[in-house]
Design an enzyme around this catalytic site. Sequence first.
Site, short mmCIF file in Angstrom:
data_model
loop_
_atom_site.label_atom_id
_atom_site.label_comp_id
_atom_site.label_asym_id
_atom_site.label_seq_id
_atom_site.Cartn_x
_atom_site.Cartn_y
_atom_site.Cartn_z
CG HIS A 363 41.85 -34.65 55.55
ND1 HIS A 363 42.42 -33.72 56.40
CD2 HIS A 363 41.83 -35.81 56.24
CE1 HIS A 363 42.74 -34.30 57.54
NE2 HIS A 363 42.40 -35.58 57.47
CE LYS A 556 47.95 -22.01 48.69
NZ LYS A 556 47.11 -22.16 49.87
NE ARG A 557 51.81 -31.87 45.73
CZ ARG A 557 52.01 -33.19 45.82
NH1 ARG A 557 52.52 -33.72 46.92
NH2 ARG A 557 51.72 -33.97 44.82
CE LYS A 562 46.36 -27.46 47.07
NZ LYS A 562 45.98 -27.21 48.48
CB THR A 667 47.23 -26.11 57.60
OG1 THR A 667 47.85 -26.86 56.55
CG2 THR A 667 46.12 -26.92 58.22
CE LYS A 671 51.54 -25.06 58.61
NZ LYS A 671 51.81 -26.10 57.60
C1 26V Z 1 44.19 -38.15 48.95
C2 26V Z 1 44.51 -39.14 48.12
C3 26V Z 1 43.47 -39.70 47.31
C4 26V Z 1 43.73 -41.05 46.89
C5 26V Z 1 45.13 -41.33 46.49
C6 26V Z 1 46.22 -40.67 47.23
C7 26V Z 1 45.82 -39.59 48.09
C8 26V Z 1 46.77 -39.02 48.88
C9 26V Z 1 46.43 -38.01 49.71
C10 26V Z 1 45.15 -37.58 49.74
C11 26V Z 1 44.81 -36.52 50.67
C12 26V Z 1 44.18 -35.42 49.96
C13 26V Z 1 43.44 -34.68 50.89
C14 26V Z 1 44.24 -33.58 51.49
O1 26V Z 1 45.45 -33.53 51.60
N1 26V Z 1 43.49 -32.65 51.92
C15 26V Z 1 44.01 -31.49 52.55
O2 26V Z 1 43.95 -31.70 53.94
C16 26V Z 1 44.39 -30.59 54.67
C17 26V Z 1 44.38 -30.96 56.12
O3 26V Z 1 43.08 -31.18 56.54
C18 26V Z 1 43.53 -29.39 54.35
O4 26V Z 1 44.03 -28.28 55.03
C19 26V Z 1 43.51 -29.10 52.86
O5 26V Z 1 42.59 -28.07 52.57
C20 26V Z 1 43.13 -30.34 52.11
O6 26V Z 1 43.27 -30.17 50.71
#
Ligand code: 26V
Length: 824
Positions: A363, A556-557, A562, A667, A671
């Site tokens: 992701h 968004k975050r 971003k 995403t 929406k």
């Molecule tokens: C990554 C990490 C890294 C290590 C520690 C904690 C942690 C927690 C969450 C994440 C996930 C980050 C990746 C993420 O949220 N990506 C997003 O995924 C969406 C669904 O696929 C996508 O639409 C977004 O563009 C993308 O940033």
Amino acid sequence: LWERLSKKEANDVETIQKSIVHHVTTTLARAAYNMDNFSAYQAVALSTRDRLISRWNETQGQLSKADPKRVYYLSLEFLLGRSMDNALLNMGLKDTYDKSVEQLGFNMEDVIESEVDAALGNGGLGRLAACYMDSLATLDYPAWGYGLRYNYGIFQQRIVDGYQTEFPDYWLNFDNPWELPRLDISIQISFGGHVQASQDEYGVTRHNWIPGSSVQAIAYDVPIPGYHTENCNNIRLWRSKPTKVFDLTSFNEGNYEKSVEDATNAEKITSVLYPNDNTMAGKELRLKQQYFWTAASLHDIVRRFKKSMREWSNFPDQVAIQLNDTHPTLAIVELQRLLVDEEMLSWDDAWEIVTKTFAFTNHTVLPEAMEKWSVPMFEYLLPRHLQIIFDINLFFLQKVETKFPNDRGLLNRMSIIEEAQPQQIRMAHLAVVGSHKVNGVAALHSNLIKTTIFKDFVDYYGEEKFINKTNGITPRRWLHQANPQLSNLITETLGGDKWLKDLSLLKGLNTKTEDAAFRKQWMQIKRANKVRLAELIKTRCDVEVSPDALFDVQVKRIHEYKRQFMNILVVIHRYRTIKSMTAAQKASVQPRVVIFGGKAAPGYYIAKLVIKLINSVAAVVNQDPAVGDLLKVVFIPDYNVSVAEVIVPASDISQHISTAGTEASGTSNMKFVLNGGLIIGTLDGANIEILEEIGEDNIFIFGCMAHEVEDLRHAQRYRGVPMDPALQGVISAIERGTFEDPKIFQPLISTLTVGKDFYLISADFASYIAANQQVDAAYKNQDEWSKKSIRCTANMGKFSSDRSVKEYAEEIWNIKPYPVVDEG
Ligand code: 26V
């Protein structure tokens, strides 16, 4: 009693009212006349829950008997939001409940508002999991989600003196009617200790893990009803508890304090959701969470498989496991351990089963988000798993060496172990090696990972292993539920509600762009949604905004990539431009309300400063009489799923402006466009595919392309490209103290100083301003705008999560729908 009645009788207004009142007087132990909105919510929720449970039982009973292949979606995050409205709509009971509740003297909207969000996720990745669960249930796929039941969801954000402050989200305070505690389902999960090796009777080395401590995993099931189907899937969330055996040991040793301490430590594992997204922290507790969850889930999956008395080699014919990012990668190692150490399979037989079972979704490409675990910490917590990882790596690198001999650099790059001080385990490499398919989440992103982080792996495994599955969103929550008026209009226009299960049918709206009466209705609904959002803004921000202004949204975050920073800088530019105008010039300015929302990770200093800057700018702009209604700026605090449900239907334009190549998909872009909102954005993530679907006349694109980013960074670093002059002007204004003490913002401004502007705000600044001017001009022609808006909705069929999930089912999981039979 109602369970014994036929569905029709059980779900008439009278029966439902009885069930609500029954829950008030018995479950809640209150007098029916003594009810506020919250207890009304509780009673309606409990009545809804009864109906969910009956579907859950029916579905799971029929599936147990038929035992088709299932998919298990392993995700550390499920960002579900509220459940009641969604459950009623999906079960086809909304109208009846509306009537029942109104007749009991309550307003359904107020009752719905009493529910707290289940916020067990950070952002995109967690909400994607929730949308996929809705689609899996709706399409009758046999699927379970597995996750953690955190006591605290993502923190609540409040704004104090313009700064983000975090408060705990103790969402279980008033009990959770949407879960079914399975106190009888308890699995022992072990940690630490050491490994004993010995030879078995055939001279084969066997490994016996003797753990140092253990905790219990208790199951909580969350029913997920499909839309207009009997099928009801499950998300199983694990809660950690102390094991009785273990605290007794300490207790018997006379160490009462230690036993209490152990018990508290056990509960800690599922206490809190980590609020970082896109940054790796390396905390021991997080690794404990990951193992606790993957081990409990695998144990459960294996137990279910064993009931069928099949051969182990059939495991991949019965079980598909999808890894939502690298967070559950330990499941690969745990399955290998179970098969080799406990089921006594040979390493190679076990590994074949493992790799046929797992598939992995990536992701993000941000380097700081790549999960790595320090080898010494890992060894202390999971000594046997570390050995298995080293063996997986050894056998893998041997094969790489055979295919590409004498390439030391290659082996170093591909190794699961990074040679650093201390050594690190690269979870993404482990996930790729242990899976049969690896996918990105939008076309651009899937291509990028093939040429960057996984390039060597593509060379080794070949192209077929690396595929794309463009994200999607559920139209049930994000249009039907969040925008009921628009949903009704679409249903009337298309002559039925089939489009909710086949979103490509929205294409039928394309012919309506030339129908002036239709356009008028379309825009009236948008306006009504803007009025609703204006009320929310008044309540939450105490700012009055005009629903006739252009609503411009970025929610968004908060993250540097971003570029909310770039957005607010252009807002300042707009402010300065208006200030410099004569009254006559002002008369032709398009009024705009700029709306921000989103949480920053609590330790992300720069992101938090962006929030402060937005609020400082808002404070100055909103009270400046020279500007009036021409420009308003608001930061909506505590952005979450239920706030999004109000914001998304109300936007005219939304901003998806990440530096090209950094946003894997996005995403929320889907929406907004699905709800007839236009977007301004870069050629990044799913924006590109949205552009392809809706056409370039209905989207405002600007900025550099992904393949240009590297050169631009290089030029800026080594050739000293000067800063964009408009940006220079804006920065000078901040530095002159236009918005509070400029010292506050110095660290933020420093990120732009020549050579450092990593996210290329300066490079994209001029084209971003130009795109904003095009938006203003286009909005002035409301007739043309309404046509664009209709075309947006009409051409978004591709982005239904039903489409995404079907692709996963057919091309990765090899599972088929198993429709549950309605047995009355
Ligand atoms: C990554 C990490 C890294 C290590 C520690 C904690 C942690 C927690 C969450 C994440 C996930 C980050 C990746 C993420 O949220 N990506 C997003 O995924 C969406 C669904 O696929 C996508 O639409 C977004 O563009 C993308 O940033």
